[in-house]
Design a protein around this motif. Sequence first.
Motif, PDB file in Angstrom:
ATOM      1  N   TRP A 107       0.808  -1.228   0.000  1.00 37.14           N
ATOM      2  CA  TRP A 107       0.000   0.000   0.000  1.00 37.14           C
ATOM      3  C   TRP A 107       0.834   1.267   0.000  1.00 37.14           C
ATOM      4  CZ3 TRP A 107      -4.157  -1.145  -2.075  1.00 37.14           C
ATOM      5  CH2 TRP A 107      -4.779  -2.367  -1.809  1.00 37.14           C
ATOM      6  N   ASP A 108       1.916   1.306   0.755  1.00 41.04           N
ATOM      7  CA  ASP A 108       2.748   2.522   0.775  1.00 41.04           C
ATOM      8  C   ASP A 108       3.309   2.786  -0.619  1.00 41.04           C
ATOM      9  OD1 ASP A 108       2.255   2.854   3.402  1.00 41.04           O
ATOM     10  OD2 ASP A 108       4.113   1.902   4.100  1.00 41.04           O
ATOM     11  N   PHE A 109       3.796   1.708  -1.221  1.00 37.57           N
ATOM     12  CA  PHE A 109       4.382   1.817  -2.547  1.00 37.57           C
ATOM     13  C   PHE A 109       3.340   2.213  -3.597  1.00 37.57           C
ATOM     14  CE2 PHE A 109       5.371  -0.246  -6.601  1.00 37.57           C
ATOM     15  CZ  PHE A 109       6.600   0.336  -6.879  1.00 37.57           C
ATOM     16  N   LEU A 110       2.097   1.743  -3.406  1.00 36.67           N
ATOM     17  CA  LEU A 110       1.056   1.962  -4.414  1.00 36.67           C
ATOM     18  C   LEU A 110       0.431   3.360  -4.332  1.00 36.67           C
ATOM     19  CD1 LEU A 110      -0.732  -1.532  -4.334  1.00 36.67           C
ATOM     20  CD2 LEU A 110       0.711  -0.598  -6.169  1.00 36.67           C
ATOM     21  N   GLU A 111       0.816   4.133  -3.347  1.00 38.65           N
ATOM     22  CA  GLU A 111       0.259   5.496  -3.242  1.00 38.65           C
ATOM     23  C   GLU A 111       0.610   6.294  -4.495  1.00 38.65           C
ATOM     24  OE1 GLU A 111       0.861   7.767   0.280  1.00 38.65           O
ATOM     25  OE2 GLU A 111       0.111   6.155   1.571  1.00 38.65           O
ATOM     26  N   GLY A 112      -0.387   7.003  -5.004  1.00 33.66           N
ATOM     27  CA  GLY A 112      -0.181   7.811  -6.198  1.00 33.66           C
ATOM     28  C   GLY A 112      -0.301   7.028  -7.490  1.00 33.66           C
ATOM     29  N   LYS A 142      -5.254   9.095  -1.921  1.00 33.79           N
ATOM     30  CA  LYS A 142      -3.879   8.591  -2.079  1.00 33.79           C
ATOM     31  C   LYS A 142      -3.693   7.816  -3.381  1.00 33.79           C
ATOM     32  CE  LYS A 142      -3.294   7.747   2.886  1.00 33.79           C
ATOM     33  NZ  LYS A 142      -3.277   6.619   3.855  1.00 33.79           N
ATOM     34  N   PHE A 143      -4.808   7.410  -3.996  1.00 40.37           N
ATOM     35  CA  PHE A 143      -4.687   6.553  -5.174  1.00 40.37           C
ATOM     36  C   PHE A 143      -5.251   7.252  -6.412  1.00 40.37           C
ATOM     37  CE2 PHE A 143      -4.974   3.889  -1.414  1.00 40.37           C
ATOM     38  CZ  PHE A 143      -3.821   3.136  -1.536  1.00 40.37           C
ATOM     39  N   GLY A 144      -4.748   6.849  -7.593  1.00 36.30           N
ATOM     40  CA  GLY A 144      -5.259   7.372  -8.854  1.00 36.30           C
ATOM     41  C   GLY A 144      -6.560   6.668  -9.214  1.00 36.30           C
ATOM     42  N   ASP A 206       3.770   2.863 -16.441  1.00 35.49           N
ATOM     43  CA  ASP A 206       4.644   2.881 -15.265  1.00 35.49           C
ATOM     44  C   ASP A 206       3.866   3.101 -13.967  1.00 35.49           C
ATOM     45  OD1 ASP A 206       6.867   2.327 -16.610  1.00 35.49           O
ATOM     46  OD2 ASP A 206       7.754   4.334 -16.520  1.00 35.49           O
ATOM     47  N   ASP A 207       2.772   3.863 -14.046  1.00 36.56           N
ATOM     48  CA  ASP A 207       2.050   4.243 -12.835  1.00 36.56           C
ATOM     49  C   ASP A 207       0.792   3.427 -12.604  1.00 36.56           C
ATOM     50  OD1 ASP A 207       3.847   6.147 -11.995  1.00 36.56           O
ATOM     51  OD2 ASP A 207       2.985   7.692 -13.307  1.00 36.56           O
ATOM     52  N   THR A 208       0.638   2.322 -13.310  1.00 34.22           N
ATOM     53  CA  THR A 208      -0.561   1.501 -13.138  1.00 34.22           C
ATOM     54  C   THR A 208      -0.171   0.081 -12.735  1.00 34.22           C
ATOM     55  OG1 THR A 208      -1.648   2.826 -14.814  1.00 34.22           O
ATOM     56  CG2 THR A 208      -2.692   0.739 -14.272  1.00 34.22           C
ATOM     57  N   TYR A 209      -0.769  -0.389 -11.658  1.00 31.00           N
ATOM     58  CA  TYR A 209      -0.444  -1.718 -11.126  1.00 31.00           C
ATOM     59  C   TYR A 209      -1.693  -2.589 -11.101  1.00 31.00           C
ATOM     60  CZ  TYR A 209       4.224  -0.275  -9.837  1.00 31.00           C
ATOM     61  OH  TYR A 209       5.527   0.137  -9.907  1.00 31.00           O
ATOM     62  N   ALA A 210      -1.521  -3.856 -11.452  1.00 34.28           N
ATOM     63  CA  ALA A 210      -2.647  -4.794 -11.439  1.00 34.28           C
ATOM     64  C   ALA A 210      -2.504  -5.741 -10.245  1.00 34.28           C
ATOM     65  CB  ALA A 210      -2.673  -5.603 -12.730  1.00 34.28           C
TER      66      ALA A 210
END
Lengths: 280, 354
Positions: A107-112, A142-144, A206-210
Amino acid sequence: MQNPYVPYPVRIDDIEVATEDKSLKTFKYVFLNDGDEEKFSYQAGQFAELSVAGVGEIPIGIASSPVEKGFVKFTVFKAGVVTSHLHNMKVGDIMGLRGPLGNWYPWDFLEGKNILIVGGGFAFTTLRSSIVYMLDPANRPKFGNIDVVYGARTPGMLLYKNELVEWEKRDDINMHLTIDAPAEGWEYNVGFTPPVTEQKAPQGDDDTYAIVCGPPVMIKFTLPVLEKLGYAHDHIIMSLENRMKCGFGMCGRCGIGKELVCKDGPVFTLDQINQTPREY
Amino acid sequence: MKLVKIDKKQWAEGLESLKKSFRLLGPVKEDSYYSFKALKEGEQPDFSFLNTRLSPKSLLFPQSEAIVEYSLDERDEDHHVMKAIETDDSPRAVLGIRPCDAKAVTLVNLNFDTSEYKDPYWVKALAATTFIGLACDTPKSTCFCTSVGCGPYHEEGLDLLLADEGETYLVKILTEKGGNFLSTAGLEAVDEDTTLFDAKKKAAEAKIISTIATDNLKGQDILDLHEAPFWEDISFACLNCGTCTYTCPTCWCFDLQDEIHGKSGKRFKNWDSCMFPLFTLHTTGHNPRGTKLQRVRQRFMHKLKYFVDKYDQGIMCVGCGRCVNQCPVNIDIRKVCALMNDHKVDEQACAVQE
């Protein structure tokens, strides 16, 4: 010295049948002792050992969310000795909880970042925990973008249906619910999860995680879709399952190479998994 | 570190008086083999053994240990609440543990005593125990301790190290715990210079002629080793009997099982084995290590590669030779280690396949 084998005593506060075929039930637990709930402080993506005196223990992902206080919830599929026993237990019964165990979605890493969640069948428990966590007013900024693809065989096999319908109405989360075949009154997508992901999920960048969680067959066909959409292997986050006993890295059985699913996981990126012998 | 000499007669008397303050555990002959047992009044450890058939790991990590207990009787106020079982952590001493088995304890400790989690049953038992090692002047043909970071006079994990010298023991005091043990026994220790001890050590090490090479293991790629062609051959004869894991001083895997009698029950920590299909069988019927090749590979990969990579403390083997001696189909970890250590990926073979 904290004894990691001794569960916190809990009382079953509520039991809800979670799917139309009655193979899944959601158990709501409250802690018997003051202070244990604080000690059980967890993150979305972690699991715990449900411990039944005289029967045994079973590792299950935590379905409630860290932002929900006063209880913890688990949705359990009736499959083996412990889960079958659990399905026959009643409100008020006393059992135990050991945990929280394992790592969590980062979660910390996924911020933004933008988050795509892909789930199938009853592997939606820690994903539900994650969505509730992200949609909490304190966390949502905190999230997109948040996209959720969730598929089940029929409408009645979708977990947490009331919440899914509520999330459909919101404009800060894009829901893509799907069922395998058309059904009366169903107003959302029809088709398996992988093709719906292909049609509805945002492109990878780069800024999108699944975050992907589902039965093996769904995973098998979803990964190529995500690759096609441009998700790099270190941008695909998965949660593994293996047979476990202790849950804290000592009993040795859940190893997938030098990593243990219980302690080094259950959350790994596809990139990390690719470097293991994949014995899960 | 101090070296002293103790007369064997005095040693025996000292042990007898120690039984008031220590539980003494030592090798005892049973039929044709030796095992570690609690010594009764008047009973002395029998040091005329090469090594025990089973390793003494069970003294800290019993094959079956009750860890949690509960009542199922709903008339009891705390029914179904699981509670830790209190253990007897009074001082105890293990007499005559071989240096390989003592080093094995330090390796198993890496699993049970971590910064995040501690197994209190192991940690407390270890803290309560004084380890009195017995140096090996007569190795077995299957001993290969000197090439795995151990040796017949190795000191790791020990509080005292005894070397047999005729009517006396040369005793190296390695820790404060060891010193306390001697003073509690009221033993008259005469200072000794190290010349004889060092010579004996050198002579004992020279007798270990079986060696293995482990120097390339760390540099090998996990997936290359996992996919190596030799696992089929290695595992062909394996019966999956589990003797290797059962006798191994460094195997630590376990199961948790509940057992109930009437209205009360206990949860047990039982030795388990990666050789058994049930070890990893999922409830769905899926088994990630469902074939014997996968299980044999897991055992050797864990000992000789995963452990090496995870802890950077050498291999998870102390060279005691028990698995080599007792495997019913002669699977030899020394040969497997050589295959893994020497493994080279045949680049051309891959190219042809592709």
